[in-house]
Each structure stands twice: as C-alpha cells, then as structure tokens.
Design an enzyme around this catalytic site. Structure first.
Site, PDB file in Angstrom:
ATOM      1  N   GLU A 437     -31.946 -26.817 -18.330  1.00  0.00           N
ATOM      2  CA  GLU A 437     -33.252 -27.211 -18.896  1.00  0.00           C
ATOM      3  C   GLU A 437     -33.454 -28.690 -18.590  1.00  0.00           C
ATOM      4  O   GLU A 437     -33.392 -29.536 -19.467  1.00  0.00           O
ATOM      5  CB  GLU A 437     -33.349 -26.909 -20.396  1.00  0.00           C
ATOM      6  CG  GLU A 437     -32.192 -27.389 -21.250  1.00  0.00           C
ATOM      7  CD  GLU A 437     -32.544 -27.320 -22.756  1.00  0.00           C
ATOM      8  OE1 GLU A 437     -33.734 -27.379 -23.104  1.00  0.00           O
ATOM      9  OE2 GLU A 437     -31.607 -27.222 -23.567  1.00  0.00           O
ATOM     10  N   GLU A 446     -38.051 -35.377 -14.220  1.00  0.00           N
ATOM     11  CA  GLU A 446     -36.759 -35.847 -14.723  1.00  0.00           C
ATOM     12  C   GLU A 446     -35.648 -35.478 -13.735  1.00  0.00           C
ATOM     13  O   GLU A 446     -34.483 -35.360 -14.092  1.00  0.00           O
ATOM     14  CB  GLU A 446     -36.513 -35.320 -16.142  1.00  0.00           C
ATOM     15  CG  GLU A 446     -37.486 -35.963 -17.137  1.00  0.00           C
ATOM     16  CD  GLU A 446     -37.290 -35.551 -18.582  1.00  0.00           C
ATOM     17  OE1 GLU A 446     -36.274 -34.885 -18.878  1.00  0.00           O
ATOM     18  OE2 GLU A 446     -38.153 -35.876 -19.411  1.00  0.00           O
TER      19      GLU A 446
END
Lengths: 646, 646
Positions: A437, A446
């Site tokens: 995740e 990210e």
C-alpha cells in the site's frame, strides 16, 4: 444568536440583517439582535446625496456637516462584531463624468477610512461594472494598506438586466443577453461572475476581498452556481423577492433556492436577509437545522478542510505512530485488500490444490503495523487457501508493533517478519503474491513504481502484485482559498508544490482526465518511469467562465482483477471506494497542484495542460504547465521547488 | 574577420556560416574563417539517424558508437567562440509517437549537455510546433540549470506552409492560411511568431533564450517584421533562396530584404548565411558598410541604449554638474525656449511700448547653471523688448556657477540671482513671465505641476507660464530586453518602477494615446493634480499578434502659443522637436512603464489600459493596469514601489 451550535459549519452559524435606512442606529441594532440576528448590515454614511470631494469644495465655505454618526453611539465590540457597513449607493468611481468620479472617489475613501476607524469586521461594497478599473484601484489601495476590515463585494447571481428580461417572460431574450460578449475584454457582459473576476484579478485575489452573493427571484443554471463554491464567498444576501408564499401563507424559498442556500451554509457561508418580514429568521434557522448531521469521521475531517499538507516522503522518512493509526482506521481500504487477496488466491489455487495443502507465499512490502498482514490472513482463512506471509518493514519502530501483534494473535507459524528495506533486502524464497500500500493521493507520487520495481525481484514468474496497476487523474479547479494559502508563504517554492488536501471550498471546471498509469510487475526490458501526458479538458460550448487556481488530483488503483473478482481502491470521484457503512474511504485526500497565477477560463473554452513525471538519479518530481486558454510557464522546473527523494 | 570596426553596432560586426553537413570539422572551420566568416554553425551530432534512448536500449547490447566528435578536435577557445552547434534534425520531442518522443527527448538532452560540455556560445534549436510543450520543458530545464550556453531558436519569418502557398501563386490561399486560428489556443496557427511566443511564455522569457530568424524568399508585411525588433533576436539566417541574381549576375537581396537586414544589423543582430555561394560574405560586408555613419551625439547615446535609469528626484536631490552639462548641450531645447520667450515678448509688449522702454519682468524658476537665462536674454535682445530677469535656484552649487556667469557675461544690471527654493521663497515683485524646465520624460513626472502651482503666486494676473501646458502619451510596446533587465533585480519594486530609457530594441504595438494634460498658470479654485485616464489603444483588424512588456511614455509641451508664434518642445514621436542641424532633441529619453508579467496581444486585438497620477501629502506616484486583452493587477499600489517625493 447563532442558528445552532455546530462546530463543523463555522461562520454560517451567524445570520445578518441588511437595512437600507437606519435613523437610530442603537435602536436598529437592538431590534436586529432581538429578532435573533447576529449582525446588522447598515449604511456607513447619512443617507444624503452626493458630497463634493474636498478638492472641489470652496475653501471659504463653512465646514460641511459630518457625513456619519458619532463613533460613540456603540462601543468598540459592538462596532467590530455586530455591524457591517455599506457604502453610499450614489458612489460611482468609474463614472464617465470626471466631477462625479472625483466626488465618488473621495466619498468611497472617506467611508472606507471611517469603517477602518470603527474596526468594522467588514464593509459591503456595491456591484462593480464589468470594467471598474478605478473602483478596483481604490479597493486595492485600501486592501494593501493593511486594514483589518474585510471588503465584501455584492455580486448578484443573475445580472439585473437578465433578471428583468426573464421577468418580462422573454426567455430567449434573457438567454441572448446572458451570452453577449464585451467587444474589448471578450467577456460575457451580463455574467456577474465576470465583474467579480475582473475586480479580483486587478486586486490579485487579495485574501481580505470576498464576494457577497445576492439572491433574488431567479437563479442561474446549477453549473453556474457551482463556480461560486471555489470562490471566496463570505455571505449570501437573500432579497425579499427570493421568497414565495406557501399554502399556509408563510414565506418560503423555492426548492432550488433552498438547495443553493443549504450548499452555501455547508461551506461556512453566512446568510444575510434583506427583508425583515415575519418568520424569515426562523426559516433560515429551519434550513440550517435541516442540514444532515455529520458522521464522526467527517467531524474529524472537518479540521482538515482546505488545509494544505505537504505530501509524505515515505522513503526518506519513517512514519509516525499517529499516522499509522489514522490510516489503519480506514476499514474500507483493508476490506478492499482482503477482497483482492481473496480473489487472487481463489484464481491461483484450485480447490483440489487447496485441499492438497498447497501453500501460497505472500509478501507484504511496507507492512507497517500489520493491517495488510491481517487482511491477507483473513482472506486466506475465508477461502481455505494456506498461506505463508513475509512482512517486510524498514521502520524499526513499526517492527516492534508488528512483532507484538504476531505474538498476541498467535501468527508465529504463518508470519515471518523481515526488518529490512525492500530495496536492499536479499532473499532466497520467492513470492506468489506481493502486497503493498505505497500509493499516494496521486497514485505514483509516493514512489510506488520505484519501490515495486525493486521489490518485484522477489516475485515468482507469473506472480501477482496487489495492486496490479494504478492510474492518476487531474481536473482543473477553482479554489481561491488554497491558492491564497499557498501564496501567503510568499515564495516560489510553495506555488510549485503539490499538496494533499481535504478539498472543501472548490469547484471543478471540467471533468477529470486520465494522466499516468503504472502496471506491476513491470515486464519491460528497461524500466522507464518517466511519463508525459498532454491533457485536454473539454468543456461544453455553453459552459460558464471560471477562474482556475490549479488542478485537483486523484487515483484509481486496480488492486486485483481476475475471474474471481474485480477489486479497485479509488479516490477518483466516479469510482470512489465506499466502506461497508456507505461512508467513503478516507485514507487519501485529493492532491492539489497549484498554478502560480490564476487563469481566467472564458465561457465555453477548453483547458489544455501538460504533466510530466521526471525521474532523476536521486529524486522524482512533477512539472506541469497550462497551454490553453493561455500559455503559461512550466512549473517546478528541474524539481526546483518540490521533489520526492529516492 | 569582423564586417567593420563599428563600436555602435556591437555583435552585428560578426557574421556566421551555417552548414548542414560537416565531415571534417577542423577543415570546415578553417575554410569558414578563411572565407571571412567569424563563426561556423554546424551539427552537434554525427549526421546519423535516430538513436534509441538509453532507457529503450537493450542493456546486453554493446555500447553504441559515440554520437559526436571528440572534444579534442578544437581547443576550448575555438569551441566557445567559433562554433555554434545545431541539434539533430530528426528530433521531435512532441511527436505523437511515444517511442519517438522518448528517443527525441534523450537525444536533445544529450546534445545540449554536449554543447554545455564544450562551452559553446550558443546552440541553434529547430523551429517549435505551435504547442511544443515537451520541447519547451526540456529547453527550460536546460536554461534553469544555469549553463552559460545560450539557446537560439530558429523561427522562420514566414511559415513553410504559407511560403509554399505563396510560391504556388495562390496569394489568397496564403493569406487565408496565415489567418487560420488554432481552435484550442486561439492563436494563428501559421504565424511563426506564435510558436516563438508560446515557447518563450513557457520558459518565462529566460534571458538566455533567443530567436534566430530565418529569412527565405518571402517576407511578411512590414508591421509583422517590426514586431521582432522588440524580441530577443540574436541572429538572422539568410537562406540561399533569399537571394536573387542582379543584371551583372551577382547574387543580391531584394530591396525589402536589404532594408530588413539593415534594420537588424543596426539593432546588433548578427547575420548567418546558409549558403556559401560566391561573393555572399562580401555582399553582407557591403550591406553593413552601407549603414549610415552615426553622429557624435548618437555615438554618445549608444552607451545608453536600453539602459534602465531611475527617473530623477529633482525636488529631493540636487542635480550634479555633469547632469547640467549633459542637458545644456542640447541646443535644440534652448532654441525652442528662446523662440517661446521671443513670441511671448512680442505678443505682450507692443512696439510702441517697447520703444517707450517698457520692462518685462521674467522669472526663471529652477535656473540651474543659466541656460534659460541666456535664452531669454537672447530673445529680449532680438526683439528689442527690455527685460528684468530673476533667476531662482535652490541648488547652492548651481548658484555659484550662475553668479560667475552673470559676472563674466556682464549681466549684472539685467539679472538678479535668488538663491532659494521657489516653493518657500517670498517676494514682493511679481513677474510677467515665468520660465521653467521642470519636465520629465513623462511630462509631469518630475513634479512640474506641483512646483509651478507653488511658483505661480509670483505671476501677475494675466501673466504667462512657459511652458503653458504639457501632455503625456503612452503606447504599448514589445521590449523583452528592458523587461528582462528589470526582472533580473528579482523583486517587485523594480517591476513597478518607470525607467528613463533610450529605447533601442523595442517595437510599439499601437500608436501612442494622450494621457494627462496640465495647464499653467492653474486657475482652478482648488488645485487637484490627481489624474486618471482610461486608454484604448486601437489596432487594425489584421494587426499581427505581439507581446506587450509595458508602455513607452513621451510628452509634448506647449511652451508658448500666441499670435506671434507656436512653440512646442516634444519627445512625442509625431511632433519630436528637431534641432537646427536636423538632429532630434536629446535631453529627454522616453519613459518605460513595465508590466510585471508580459501580456500576449492576439492578432487584431485592442489593448486597454489605465493610468493614475496620485498625489499624497508627501509624494506623487503613478499606478497602472491593463484590462484588455486580459485583466491584470494594478501596479505600484499606494506607490509601494516607486514615488517622487514632494
């Protein structure tokens, strides 16, 4: 007296009353407060006619009578919290008559100075003309002189001319009027938004300059009303003719009016009544109380509304405990992961093999404090597929939690903890399934692509990554609050940084468009995570003008798609993942890419933009630019203002 | 070898030769220099076809052959001063094919890096498409990384499509093509200027980014060519087809081409030949030598070209001796004053009264070192009107010069020196004529109105002020050099300051319009020197697109108008005062009002602007704003960046 005690709706708890004449201020204010209102909107000057400017006055004439009441009539708290001043209606600073202009300028300055002297919270200014350059300059001079008094500009939601044409029953005529274009500025002459946009542009969107929307009998189409949500609207004035009489003889608002007022109340906009008929205040209270109670989660989130957060740097920094806790609270997200692992296990392990005890190796990369381990084990239990889990985590603090979790849950024989960075770890056993995740609000921001490209060496041939792919989306948006907050930092870097934001006072100018997609595992011979996308945001030919302050960004991740099921995890509005209780997934807020200078998007005009994902030896960054309706600068060149470290 | 040794024409002394193929660089450069050229424009890379980007290359394949020649072929001085590199012609960073785009991007970066490694003075880049966003980003990344290598972008003066249509004899077709508008950016698709303007806007007018104009057989209308003077054009490439053969069989340029090249050479633009036929270099030398020799005054002024000077603060500061000297050199100005005083004396004093010995009292306010005293006395002598002169001067240093002048000229009985500030001086005798030279480049910008309003108390009823009135003018202009120089200071204040500039690399986008007028003596009951003017600059419907960097300001002063003559003193181009030898008056350079952000003015679009003169208790300042084609911010709000002290 506030309409209610709702902390989530802020300013809109307070309602005001506007009067055009007020002979006895003390009595007028007393009656207003007794009527249940919180403040009075009243003229600043005596209701007399035009006063000559000092420069036009005969110096030998006696000193003129004072133009306003004494400041001793009320105490300073009353002035500053219970009175909003209105400037004189005769003032026209852009009059074609030079003497009229001079007198108007002098009077406008005099009244603004008086309001500042009284420390009034705000002054309500008249509707500017389409090109009120001189008005704008005076307003701008006042704003730049750092008074604490805010300026509210009265903007009707429908221009007086169009409203009159509508009232005359000429629907076609009204529509034609609404579409007329000013030959010089190429703006729709009768769209009141254009007047506001021009004034605001001349004042560079000063944070103390707001709009006060005036609502009468007619409302424009929904899309035109929606623009205002992203604009700095501080109050809505309801005129008497906005009300109709219901069967029981009470004044009520038509349905669309009710909906609009409810929306604005939810956006912290105050209501001001310009009509003191019976029961009107009670009616506003009624509308306000009708607004749905919010969930506990929404209440928590209300503190984040329109608050700019710098995106995480998960590779460079370790997350804090509180951050893990916040994310773990989002049940809907882990339900999606559980479903994805479940479908994946069912597809990969036939019932016969499962019965024969076949073990699937699943690796959680970035296990944190264990929520994905738990979701994966639940999926394994549900479908009766045996599983061996490796939980890889680089943050030593999270590893401690993970260890005690394994112990307390009795997972010792099913879960192996690997306290290591997935990029440097070296391991002998390969996995069937790689679960992660690592997505940010914009999907790849990210550095999920870079992390998973590194981790896929642990994956067996034919192994599956959950997520299998993800796509980012962008939409042009109005968001004056966010733009001003970024601007307030006073430097270039903050105007070129994408922020994670719980969007509240915003409106999309066009539907979102797809930007970048990444697939995992990445089978390319040479992996290249640089991306470039040219985006065309099409708008309807009759779409209204709007101001673009930047872009809202979202993602949609395909966690797993196979014969046994299709599981996504998404904050892209059309496919936003909902939780079991019908509440939307809240782990990710959207991302906001600002524009250094707001761009006026004329009526019916498309928006064209470009977005680049750039990968350097030690960092990843985005660059972005708008090329229509106007060509603007490339933002964040070479990642000079914002980047994510590898 | 330079074309000549003219210091006033700078860079344009040097000419280059462009080649498309160069097998042996050393020999090629040697021949170029022997041919009389100063530098060679040659491909950076081997003339091979598309190279795959590193990311698309099979890592197991052998290292590809080097794409360029060794840097040891030439020494570093040769590389940096005698070679301009060209990027590979196959590169298309905005290709719709993603692999092509990726390879192009990699190759473009590689070649730019190579040029930076060689410290080349410049790289010549290909013509961008209308919306070359990806190209712009790569260029911008290179520019922002602070290399000293400049980038020249090849821009044809006529698009290839229009030129082809013209060549086919379809004049109407060519014209229709030239006027086609891109549906998304609303720009003229076939105006090469638009390509340049888009690229420059995305790169924010980086000072190291320039245009290199390519000239072939056809030239656009004069007004379209003129735009380029204000743009950062570094070189003009003359293609072979620009030349025609004259009667004697020599290649020459058509007349309009000659004029254009001459203009560009005068603006310090270098010429590059893309054809090495016989005699071509000699022809360029010929054109260059044909440029008129400049006067001594022009030679002095050439040092001031496009140099930003802060306007004088004559009330707050005392002028220096050198400044007086510079102004006194301008004979044309004092001739105008002499004529004005002459006409005024003739009108005021009848011959009979003159014969009877009537004395006119003339007061020079701001006498400096005496040039107006001298001019007035000359006028008096010429017309035989007796005169008594008071020379008022506040600068004690100038008074010393004045005293010795009066002594050496034997003016003791005609001239009285008053060492005092005209604003505070108190005097018994009143004057018939008040003479002053307090005008700035924008007329009222050195506070002539305020000074003369104060001084007019010394004037008899019916007395005359010389000047009697003055009017300022503004015109929107392209001036990328000035804008970049103001921008280079890196702060807001320098983008909101009007500068006095000897304009050189500029082009007006529309004719100047009248701004403010002041009359003296001012008979108004209460004097108000605040001013506001809304300016509409009308452009022809077929006017070409241009970039506006600000406004050029001028003035025209009516020194005296009466039955005996009309005498003006003007730097407003249509009425610019000329001296006795036909040279223009040079005391005042124009004024430049910058815009914080350049504004694109689309083809056929008018410009609307606003200018305010604001008078406060201790200072005077201007504010200005553009409201069409786009609405922009008010500049210099409250005089925050620039003001003149009272």
């Amino acid at each position: 007296m506030p309409l209610a005690r709702r902390t989530d709706l802020g300013d809109s708890n307070y309602a005001g009353l506007e009067v055009d004449v007020c002979h006895d201020l003390q009595r007028c204010l007393k009656e207003t407060l007794e009527g249940g209102f919180d403040f009075l909107v009243t003229p600043l000057a005596h209701p007399r006619h035009r006063r000559p400017a000092p420069s036009a006055r005969d110096p030998s004439a006696p000193t003129p009578a004072p133009f306003a009441r004494s400041d001793l009539l009320l105490n300073s708290t009353q002035w500053s919290s219970q009175v909003v001043g209105k400037t004189s209606p005769w003032i026209d600073a852009d009059s074609v008559s030079a003497p009229m202009r001079r007198d108007s300028e002098a009077a406008l300055r005099q009244e603004l100075m008086w309001a500042a002297h009284l420390s009034l919270h705000a002054v309500l200014l008249p509707t500017p003309s389409l090109k009120a350059a001189n008005y704008a300059r005076i307003v701008n001079q006042f704003l730049t002189a750092l008074s604490s008094t805010a300026l509210w500009v009265r903007i009707p939601v429908v221009s007086a001319e169009v409203e009159a044409a509508e009232a005359n029953g000429g629907d076609g005529a009204a529509e034609a009027l609404a579409k007329q274009i000013d030959p010089c500025t190429r703006r729709r002459a009768h769209d009141p938004f254009e007047r506001w946009a021009n004034l605001r542009a001349m004042c560079e969107g000063h944070p103390q300059l707001s709009a006060c929307l005036e609502v009468g009998a007619s409302l424009p189409p929904a899309a035109e009303l929606r623009r205002w949500v992203g604009e700095p609207v501080k109050a809505v004035v309801l005129n008497a003719d906005a009300f109709i009489t219901n069967k029981r003889g009470f004044p009520v608002l038509p349905k669309r009016h009710q909906e609009f007022i409810t929306t604005m109340l939810q956006k912290n906009v105050q209501v001001v009544l310009r009509w003191s008929g019976d029961g009107d205040k009670a009616y506003v209270v009624y509308l306000f109380r009708k607004i749905d109670a919010v969930s506990e989660q929404e209440l928590v989130e209300s503190g984040y509304r329109d608050y700019l957060q710098a995106p995480l740097q998960p590779l460079m920094d370790n997350l804090e405990s509180a951050t893990y806790e916040t994310f773990e609270k989002d049940a809907s997200k882990y339900i999606q992961y559980e479903e994805a692992v479940h479908a994946c296990l069912v597809d990969r392990v036939r019932d016969a093999d499962a019965a024969a005890g076949k073990v699937t190796v699943l690796m959680v990369v970035g296990a944190g404090r264990g929520p994905l381990v738990r979701a994966s084990l639940r999926a394994s239990d549900r479908c009766g597929r045996k599983m061996k889990v490796y939980a890889v985590e680089k943050n030593p603090n999270a590893v401690i939690t993970l260890q005690s979790l394994v112990e307390s849950e009795g997972w010792e024989d099913r879960v192996t903890i690997v306290a290591s960075d997935m990029r440097s770890w070296d391991f002998e056993e390969k996995a069937d399934v790689l679960v992660s995740e690592l997505l940010g609000s914009f999907g790849d921001n990210e550095l999920s692509p870079e992390c998973l490209d590194g981790a896929q060496r642990f994956l067996k041939e034919g192994g599956v990554s959950i997520p299998q792919s993800y796509t980012s989306y962008l939409a042009p948006m109005t968001s004056s609050k966010l733009w001003n907050d970024a601007k307030a930092y006073g430097d270039l870097a903050h105007m070129e940084t994408p922020y994670v934001v719980k969007l509240h006072r915003y409106s999309l100018i066009a539907d979102p468009e797809e930007v970048f997609t990444f697939h995992h595992p990445n089978e390319d011979k040479v992996i290249d995570n640089n991306r470039y996308e040219k985006l065309l945001f099409k708008r309807a030919p009759d779409a209204a003008a709007a101001t673009m302050h930047g872009f809202a960004g979202y993602f949609d991740a395909k966690l797993y798609e196979g014969p046994a099921g299709k599981v996504h995890c998404s904050i892209y509005p059309p496919t936003h993942t909902m939780g079991p209780t019908g509440e939307p997934m809240f782990s990710w807020f959207p991302i906001y890419f600002p524009l250094r200078t707001p761009v006026h998007v004329p009526a019916g005009t498309n928006v064209e933009a470009h977005c680049w994902r750039c990968v350097g030896p030690s960092k990843v960054w985005y660059e972005w630019a708008v090329t229509a309706p106007e060509v603007g600068p490339v933002h964040n060149v070479n990642g000079r203002s914002y980047w994510v470290g590898l």
